[in-house]
Design an enzyme around this catalytic site. Structure first.
Site, PDB file in Angstrom:
ATOM      1  N   LYS A  93       0.884  -1.173   0.000  1.00 25.83           N
ATOM      2  CA  LYS A  93       0.000   0.000   0.000  1.00 25.83           C
ATOM      3  C   LYS A  93       0.912   1.211   0.000  1.00 25.83           C
ATOM      4  CE  LYS A  93      -3.660   2.354   2.414  1.00 25.83           C
ATOM      5  NZ  LYS A  93      -3.459   3.178   3.609  1.00 25.83           N
ATOM      6  N   GLY A 154      -8.036   9.839  10.041  1.00 31.35           N
ATOM      7  CA  GLY A 154      -8.341  10.063  11.457  1.00 31.35           C
ATOM      8  C   GLY A 154      -9.325  11.187  11.717  1.00 31.35           C
ATOM      9  N   ALA A 180      -9.517   6.124   4.458  1.00 34.29           N
ATOM     10  CA  ALA A 180      -9.304   7.291   5.331  1.00 34.29           C
ATOM     11  C   ALA A 180     -10.534   8.168   5.525  1.00 34.29           C
ATOM     12  CB  ALA A 180      -8.156   8.169   4.825  1.00 34.29           C
ATOM     13  N   GLY A 181     -10.713   8.552   6.761  1.00 30.82           N
ATOM     14  CA  GLY A 181     -11.754   9.514   7.107  1.00 30.82           C
ATOM     15  C   GLY A 181     -13.097   8.899   7.472  1.00 30.82           C
TER      16      GLY A 181
END
Lengths: 251, 339
Positions: A93, A154, A180-181
């Site tokens: 990744k 985050g 993400a998020g």
């Protein structure tokens, strides 16, 4: 079934291993999430040491161990870090995040690194901003997925980039993984309803007071969102009920 | 705006930060701590990164009035050879440390750039992250050290107030305030991944020093946006800064700079350190010895400051675990820097 680089993946929920209060709690959460792909920051492990806590903890027969290049500021750094894992796996990744605060990905360096790593035989899953043109270019150089962010890592803000992600999905030739998020199971469901092939979640599970239960909830949300997508969601539309029809003359 | 409204803002302004540090902040310390905990958890998770210092030399050309390395204090002085320092490192590596901080008094003749480069090239095999806390250097010297494998720079201004600075640094190269103040700047330009600043709690006025520190950190974060900026809280023994003030400034700085690393050393007592774990701290030293050679040779020589938390690494790690946090040993990799 989801297929990445020719490999069938059972779960559409990928899970990250950072920020957990202990390895034990992390393992319970991974188990409960049903995830098959588990990503680990190479900076956190001693890759040459088979007794490394984190490497040892993740059963590589059961899970696809996906190392990530978190911490890299440039393409060069990311490539060097990715190569560390070569003995263990050729999946990576790719994260190039020069700003350590918001950890937003650098598009230019990510593309450079992706090109090099693909040529070296890596299966490359790049973390990117939700930039459709970049997503296309990464596919052109041979990436096996694209992983656009929903909002900063985050942040728990959910799918703030929905419009751009929709375009990425529409144009994609490889699986699109929203990364993400995603702060709540409903965010994950929403990404899946949009047609994302999978999502990656870490912080929301890791810092939850009950990581195991939260992992379960994400697992269900991903399935629900996927099924909603497959069953054909009615798109919200204004009702076509003009009081004076425009085509009445055709009668 | 009410005090509690500030706590719900993100980001807060510098004026808000002043209010957090005021009496109002002290009166609302629990609410401050809750917010700080929440923000820290979000960005760093429930983890504490562990490191240890290696003292290379207690020889020093400075006369800082508060320091055990003061050149006027006539105590046994030693500087470790590269091999001796390597012996120290092996002890720490065996304990399990992966991140280390090389510390030294200001003795450029002995602890030279070449010495450090030689040492670092040996240490790279043992550790994932090597930082330095030595005398201020030029940008060119930092570039050399970065290329040799040093990834982080720690430099404290000691005191931001110029008058007090002059008084407590009467002689030696350190009496140059501006050269010291610009040090993190030179380090940032040289490319260090981590820049760690702080002031000595107890030298100046707590309130105005903390404001200066916050401004300094904010400035560095903006200018060196590719580096992680951290703040330490070195409190002098017998300092006028109370536990409440220390706690208040940790929380206030966390709320003002949600993504800054916050570092707590073994200068503080075990109990206080444990209690501060959930409040905003992200890094801690452990099992520290603050005189050169103290890990591997039995040679009592002067130490920089007295260690209050005398626990072993495994005891500290167990305390972190008991708080529901993960002790993290490795959170970097030497391969980020290409030799």
């Amino acid at each position: 079934m989801l297929k990445i680089a020719g490999r069938e993946i059972k779960s559409r929920l990928f899970i990250g291993t950072g920020k957990f209060p202990s390895t034990k709690i992390m393992l319970e959460a991974i188990e409960a999430s049903g995830a098959e792909i588990v990503t680990v920051a190479l900076r956190r492990v001693d890759i040459d040491n088979p007794q490394d806590n984190l490497i040892e903890a993740i059963d590589r027969k059961k899970y696809l161990f996906l190392p990530n290049t978190s911490g890299a500021r440039t393409a060069d750094e990311a490539v060097r870090i990715a190569r560390l894992a070569k003995g263990l796996t050729n999946w990576v990744k790719l994260e190039v995040t020069p700003d350590p605060n918001y950890l937003l990905p650098d598009p230019i360096e990510t593309l450079k690194a992706a090109e090099i790593l693909v040529k070296e035989g890596f299966v490359v899953l790049p973390y990117i901003n939700a930039d459709p043109v970049l997503a296309l270019k990464l596919q052109d150089v041979g990436c096996s997925t694209v992983m656009p962010l929903g909002s900063p890592i985050g942040s728990h803000k959910g799918l703030r980039t929905a419009d751009a992600i929709k375009i990425i999905i529409e144009q994609a030739r490889v699986p699109v993984v929203v990364d993400a998020g995603l702060g709540a199971p409903s965010h994950a469901a929403q990404a899946m309803e949009l047609g994302a092939d999978a999502v990656l979640v870490n912080t929301a599970i890791a810092i939850s007071p009950n990581p195991k239960l939260m992992a379960q909830a994400f697992c269900k949300a991903v399935e629900a969102g996927r099924e909603g997508y497959l069953s054909g969601l009615a798109s919200p539309s204004e009702k076509a009920s003009a009081s004076s029809p425009l085509t009445g003359f055709l009668k | 705006m009410t005090f509690l409204d500030i706590l719900n803002k993100n980001p807060i302004t510098f004026d808000d930060f002043k209010r957090l540090l005021s009496k109002e902040g002290a009166d609302n310390i629990e609410a401050l701590a809750q917010r700080s905990h929440q923000l820290t958890k979000k960005h760093f998770g429930k983890t504490i990164q562990l490191y240890a210092p290696i003292y290379l030399s207690n020889e020093c050309n400075n006369q800082c009035v508060y320091c055990g390395f003061n050149s006027k204090v006539s105590e046994k002085r030693i500087s470790l050879t590269v091999d001796q320092a390597y012996d120290e490192a092996k002890v720490l590596s065996k304990m399990g440390f992966k991140h280390i901080l090389l510390v030294s008094g200001e003795k450029k003749e002995t602890i030279s750039v070449d010495y450090l480069k030689k040492l670092v090239s040996k240490l790279r095999g043992l550790f994932s992250s090597i930082s330095i806390e030595i005398y201020p250097m030029t940008e060119e010297e930092y570039i050399e050290l970065f290329a040799a494998g040093v990834d982080g720079l720690t430099i404290y201004q000691e005191v931001y107030d110029r008058e007090i600075y002059k008084k407590v640094h009467p002689a030696g190269p350190k009496s140059d305030y501006d050269f010291r103040f610009d040090t993190p700047e030179r380090g940032g330009t040289a490319g260090f991944y981590r820049i760690n600043i702080g002031y000595l709690l107890g030298l100046g006025d707590w309130f105005s020093e903390t404001l200066a520190l916050a401004k300094h950190a904010e400035y560095l974060q903006k200018k060196f946006w590719q580096s992680q900026v951290s703040i330490s809280f070195p409190r002098l023994k017998g300092s006028s800064v109370s536990d409440l003030q220390l706690t208040q400034m940790i929380c206030a700085l966390r709320i003002f700079l949600p993504k800054a690393g916050l570092v707590l050393s073994t200068r503080e007592q075990a109990e206080l350190r444990d209690n501060l774990i959930p409040l905003g701290i992200t890094q801690m030293s452990a099992a520290s010895r603050t005189s050169p050679g103290a890990y591997s040779i039995d040679a009592p020589s002067s130490s920089q400051f007295p260690v209050s938390d005398l626990r072993t690494l495994s005891e500290v790690a167990a305390a972190i675990t008991a708080k529901g946090y993960e002790p993290v040993f490795k959170d970097w990799d030497s391969n980020f820097i290409m030799l």
